[in-house]
Design a protein around this motif. Structure first.
Motif, PDB file in Angstrom:
ATOM      1  N   GLU A 160       0.686  -1.308  -0.031  1.00 24.17           N
ATOM      2  CA  GLU A 160       0.059  -0.120  -0.211  1.00 24.17           C
ATOM      3  C   GLU A 160       1.296   1.422   0.001  1.00 24.17           C
ATOM      4  OE1 GLU A 160      -3.849  -2.423   3.028  1.00 24.17           O
ATOM      5  OE2 GLU A 160      -2.524  -0.262   3.741  1.00 24.17           O
ATOM      6  N   LEU A 161       2.119   0.899   0.452  1.00 21.30           N
ATOM      7  CA  LEU A 161       2.942   2.588   1.229  1.00 21.30           C
ATOM      8  C   LEU A 161       3.904   2.845   0.101  1.00 21.30           C
ATOM      9  CD1 LEU A 161       2.500   2.619   5.035  1.00 21.30           C
ATOM     10  CD2 LEU A 161       1.471   3.886   3.064  1.00 21.30           C
ATOM     11  N   ALA A 162       4.716   1.057  -0.245  1.00 19.40           N
ATOM     12  CA  ALA A 162       5.444   1.398  -1.478  1.00 19.40           C
ATOM     13  C   ALA A 162       5.753  -0.139  -2.035  1.00 19.40           C
ATOM     14  CB  ALA A 162       6.840   1.311  -0.381  1.00 19.40           C
ATOM     15  N   PRO A 163       4.194   0.464  -3.222  1.00 25.30           N
ATOM     16  CA  PRO A 163       4.599  -0.841  -3.769  1.00 25.30           C
ATOM     17  C   PRO A 163       5.182  -1.002  -4.779  1.00 25.30           C
ATOM     18  CG  PRO A 163       2.907   1.160  -4.845  1.00 25.30           C
ATOM     19  CD  PRO A 163       3.628   1.446  -2.984  1.00 25.30           C
ATOM     20  N   ALA A 164       5.606  -2.272  -5.519  1.00 22.01           N
ATOM     21  CA  ALA A 164       7.045  -2.943  -6.139  1.00 22.01           C
ATOM     22  C   ALA A 164       8.341  -2.305  -5.570  1.00 22.01           C
ATOM     23  CB  ALA A 164       6.542  -2.088  -7.601  1.00 22.01           C
ATOM     24  N   ALA A 165       8.259  -2.011  -4.891  1.00 21.40           N
ATOM     25  CA  ALA A 165       9.376  -1.158  -3.235  1.00 21.40           C
ATOM     26  C   ALA A 165       9.879  -2.513  -2.616  1.00 21.40           C
ATOM     27  CB  ALA A 165       9.531  -0.067  -3.630  1.00 21.40           C
ATOM     28  N   TRP A 166       9.088  -3.398  -2.076  1.00 22.66           N
ATOM     29  CA  TRP A 166       9.646  -4.638  -1.517  1.00 22.66           C
ATOM     30  C   TRP A 166       9.505  -5.607  -2.027  1.00 22.66           C
ATOM     31  CZ3 TRP A 166       5.736  -8.452   0.311  1.00 22.66           C
ATOM     32  CH2 TRP A 166       4.889  -8.371   0.007  1.00 22.66           C
ATOM     33  N   GLN A 167      10.256  -6.728  -1.329  1.00 21.16           N
ATOM     34  CA  GLN A 167      10.178  -8.001  -0.782  1.00 21.16           C
ATOM     35  C   GLN A 167      10.132  -9.069   0.201  1.00 21.16           C
ATOM     36  OE1 GLN A 167      14.395  -8.618  -3.365  1.00 21.16           O
ATOM     37  NE2 GLN A 167      15.084  -9.270  -1.464  1.00 21.16           N
ATOM     38  N   THR A 168      10.117  -9.810   0.406  1.00 18.18           N
ATOM     39  CA  THR A 168      10.420 -11.048   0.789  1.00 18.18           C
ATOM     40  C   THR A 168      11.507 -11.422   1.129  1.00 18.18           C
ATOM     41  OG1 THR A 168       9.605 -13.121  -0.053  1.00 18.18           O
ATOM     42  CG2 THR A 168       7.733 -11.903   1.256  1.00 18.18           C
ATOM     43  N   MET A 169      12.300 -12.030   2.329  1.00 23.02           N
ATOM     44  CA  MET A 169      13.713 -11.618   2.178  1.00 23.02           C
ATOM     45  C   MET A 169      14.402 -12.878   3.779  1.00 23.02           C
ATOM     46  SD  MET A 169      15.594  -8.274   2.843  1.00 23.02           S
ATOM     47  CE  MET A 169      16.404  -9.634   2.449  1.00 23.02           C
ATOM     48  N   PRO A 170      15.439 -13.457   3.730  1.00 19.73           N
ATOM     49  CA  PRO A 170      15.678 -14.678   5.148  1.00 19.73           C
ATOM     50  C   PRO A 170      16.466 -13.501   5.887  1.00 19.73           C
ATOM     51  CG  PRO A 170      16.507 -15.378   3.582  1.00 19.73           C
ATOM     52  CD  PRO A 170      15.567 -14.533   2.742  1.00 19.73           C
ATOM     53  N   SER A 171      16.693 -13.690   7.325  1.00 19.85           N
ATOM     54  CA  SER A 171      17.733 -12.515   7.102  1.00 19.85           C
ATOM     55  C   SER A 171      19.087 -13.887   7.744  1.00 19.85           C
ATOM     56  CB  SER A 171      17.255 -12.032   9.537  1.00 19.85           C
ATOM     57  OG  SER A 171      18.419 -11.683   9.923  1.00 19.85           O
ATOM     58  N   GLY A 172      20.155 -12.848   7.293  1.00 17.42           N
ATOM     59  CA  GLY A 172      21.094 -13.391   7.297  1.00 17.42           C
ATOM     60  C   GLY A 172      21.884 -13.618   8.602  1.00 17.42           C
ATOM     61  N   ALA A 173      21.272 -12.608   9.799  1.00 16.12           N
ATOM     62  CA  ALA A 173      22.301 -12.155  11.050  1.00 16.12           C
ATOM     63  C   ALA A 173      21.448 -13.161  12.350  1.00 16.12           C
ATOM     64  CB  ALA A 173      22.023 -10.769  11.077  1.00 16.12           C
ATOM     65  N   GLY A 174      21.164 -12.867  13.477  1.00 12.26           N
ATOM     66  CA  GLY A 174      20.806 -13.374  14.557  1.00 12.26           C
ATOM     67  C   GLY A 174      19.919 -12.273  14.874  1.00 12.26           C
ATOM     68  N   HIS A 175      18.907 -12.340  15.890  1.00 10.68           N
ATOM     69  CA  HIS A 175      18.311 -11.193  16.354  1.00 10.68           C
ATOM     70  C   HIS A 175      17.419 -11.838  17.556  1.00 10.68           C
ATOM     71  CE1 HIS A 175      19.169  -8.532  12.272  1.00 10.68           C
ATOM     72  NE2 HIS A 175      18.707  -9.263  11.950  1.00 10.68           N
ATOM     73  N   ASP A 176      17.013 -10.819  18.278  1.00 13.28           N
ATOM     74  CA  ASP A 176      16.145 -11.009  19.730  1.00 13.28           C
ATOM     75  C   ASP A 176      14.923 -12.461  18.850  1.00 13.28           C
ATOM     76  OD1 ASP A 176      17.765 -10.363  21.857  1.00 13.28           O
ATOM     77  OD2 ASP A 176      17.684  -8.568  21.214  1.00 13.28           O
ATOM     78  N   ALA A 177      14.233 -11.547  17.918  1.00 13.51           N
ATOM     79  CA  ALA A 177      12.851 -12.008  17.741  1.00 13.51           C
ATOM     80  C   ALA A 177      13.289 -13.708  17.490  1.00 13.51           C
ATOM     81  CB  ALA A 177      12.844 -11.242  15.917  1.00 13.51           C
ATOM     82  N   GLN A 178      14.156 -14.461  17.097  1.00  7.21           N
ATOM     83  CA  GLN A 178      14.348 -15.572  17.147  1.00  7.21           C
ATOM     84  C   GLN A 178      13.772 -16.416  18.332  1.00  7.21           C
ATOM     85  OE1 GLN A 178      18.280 -14.810  15.768  1.00  7.21           O
ATOM     86  NE2 GLN A 178      18.828 -17.265  16.419  1.00  7.21           N
ATOM     87  N   VAL A 179      14.248 -15.866  19.445  1.00  5.96           N
ATOM     88  CA  VAL A 179      14.158 -15.648  21.041  1.00  5.96           C
ATOM     89  C   VAL A 179      12.622 -15.747  21.217  1.00  5.96           C
ATOM     90  CG1 VAL A 179      14.513 -15.589  23.114  1.00  5.96           C
ATOM     91  CG2 VAL A 179      16.164 -15.572  21.472  1.00  5.96           C
ATOM     92  N   LEU A 180      11.913 -14.115  20.859  1.00  8.52           N
ATOM     93  CA  LEU A 180      10.560 -14.075  20.972  1.00  8.52           C
ATOM     94  C   LEU A 180       9.550 -15.233  19.941  1.00  8.52           C
ATOM     95  CD1 LEU A 180       9.897 -12.046  23.468  1.00  8.52           C
ATOM     96  CD2 LEU A 180      12.145 -11.586  22.315  1.00  8.52           C
TER      97      LEU A 180
END
Length: 400
Positions: free
Chosen positions: A333-353
């Motif tokens: 809605e806010l950035a049509p065609a200017a985004w993608q899905t992707m994995p994170s190659g770095a570790g983050h606290d999100a993986q613990v939560l």
């Protein structure tokens, strides 16, 4: 609900950047005076937003929303690597301030030592979910100077404070906004990345034991050179791993130490810290099998004894589909065609939560892919867009 204030968000980011400034980045190692100043700054900001804010016994800063749920948990970390970037971690925490200021029912947390200064792996978020023991804290040491974590907590004024635990059932999910720390978005000219999963890091200690001896008096035929044996093993790993890795696998030799470290002595011992990362457990297991086979072959071939020991084997975390969908819809809605899905190659606290609740992440581009360095940067307009997308996604997910 009022719109999110991107101007105030950017002001907060730049204000936090002024604490522990190093060139164009920051230097805020965990529990340092600069880090603690930043944590006190954050408590004040969260209190201004109407949250009940405090610092707990491991250094987590937590701001608790006073109203009714459902609630989201939003955050990241605010300490930095040594002489490093100003957005890594700080972005996600300041985004949480902005969502709270906009009136969303969010709790905001800055988790302690995500950057691993004390070598026990995401201790702040693991403490919040009850997975860090007092014994683990007792045994932790600073990776730079060996300072015990207990001494650092005492010097920071945190000794004796209780450690906050997650309230069961309080949160509908966890959002974390972060810079990409890579080149995909910047190279493609994209402005946002909706994260699909967070890699696991499997780290190993490789110890090579040879024979310390004189560099001039010992012939090449007689030598048991631990350094050369370690180098040959690492070269073999680098040759074999491309044949067995996944599409986004990475591997790194992060530490290589010789004993003694002297130009006129044949090293009798080498110690290597080696890691590989991927989002797929079968790929990680395949890499482990390959690594063990290479060590076994090196032990057959070399004159030195080589020992392989696992240091840590984390679990990959897949992001929650519902939270991802809310981010994807907001991004389109806010950035049509200017985004993608992707994995994170770095570790983050999100993986613990993610072990306790649905979790998801949103990336904004790192200019040149640079992170963990004082030249790390992101354009203000991309920071502001990321916040707007996060805000809209959080509203949508809370209402779902």
């Amino acid at each position: 609900m009022p719109p999110v204030d991107t101007d105030a968000f950017l002001r907060d980011l730049y204000e936090l950047r002024g604490i522990g400034t190093f060139k164009t980045g920051v230097h805020r190692p965990t529990y340092s005076p600069q880090d603690m100043q930043a944590r006190r700054w954050l408590v004040a900001k969260l209190t201004e937003c109407g949250l009940d804010a405090s610092i707990d016994g491991i250094g987590n800063v937590y701001g608790r929303h006073r109203g009714d749920g459902p609630h989201l948990l939003v955050g990241s970390h605010i300490e930095s690597q040594n002489e490093a970037g100003w957005l890594d971690g700080a972005l996600g925490v300041v985004a949480g301030i902005a969502l709270a200021r906009a009136g969303l029912p969010v709790d905001v947390c800055a988790f302690a030592d995500e950057e691993g200064h004390f070598n026990i792996g995401l201790p702040g978020s693991r403490s919040l979910i009850g997975e860090i023991s007092e014994e683990a804290i007792d045994g932790a040491r600073n990776r730079t100077d060996g300072t015990p974590m207990r001494d650092a907590l005492r010097a920071a004024g945190l000794e004796g404070l209780p450690r906050r635990l997650l309230e069961p059932g309080r949160h509908k999910g966890y959002y974390e906004m972060h810079i990409e720390q890579g080149t995909q978005l910047d190279n493609a000219g994209l402005r946002l990345g909706v994260v699909t999963g967070i890699v696991a890091i499997w780290q190993w200690r490789i110890v090579v034991e040879g024979q310390q001896d004189h560099a001039g008096g010992t012939t090449m035929a007689e030598r048991k050179d631990a350094g050369l044996s370690a180098v040959r093993l690492l070269a073999a790993i680098d040759a074999e791993f491309p044949r067995i890795c996944g599409e986004r696998t990475t591997w790194t030799t992060g530490r290589f130490r010789l004993d003694p470290d002297a130009p006129n002595i044949i090293p009798g011992r080498a110690e290597v810290l080696f890691q590989f990362r991927d989002v797929s457990v079968p790929v990680l297991e395949r890499l482990e099998t390959g690594l063990r086979a290479l060590v076994q072959e090196a032990n057959r071939r070399e004159r030195c004894k080589i020992t392989l020991t696992p240091v840590s084997k984390m679990v990959p975390a897949l992001c929650d589909p519902g939270m991802m969908e809310a981010l994807s819809q907001a991004a389109e809605e806010l950035a049509p065609a200017a985004w993608q899905t992707m994995p994170s190659g770095a570790g983050h606290d999100a993986q613990v939560l993610a072990r306790r609740m649905p979790a998801s992440m949103l990336f904004v581009p790192s200019i040149g892919g640079i992170s963990h360095h004082w030249t790390e940067d992101t354009r203000d307009e991309d920071l502001a867009l990321g916040l707007q997308v996060l805000h809209r996604a959080a509203e949508r997910f809370l209402a779902s």
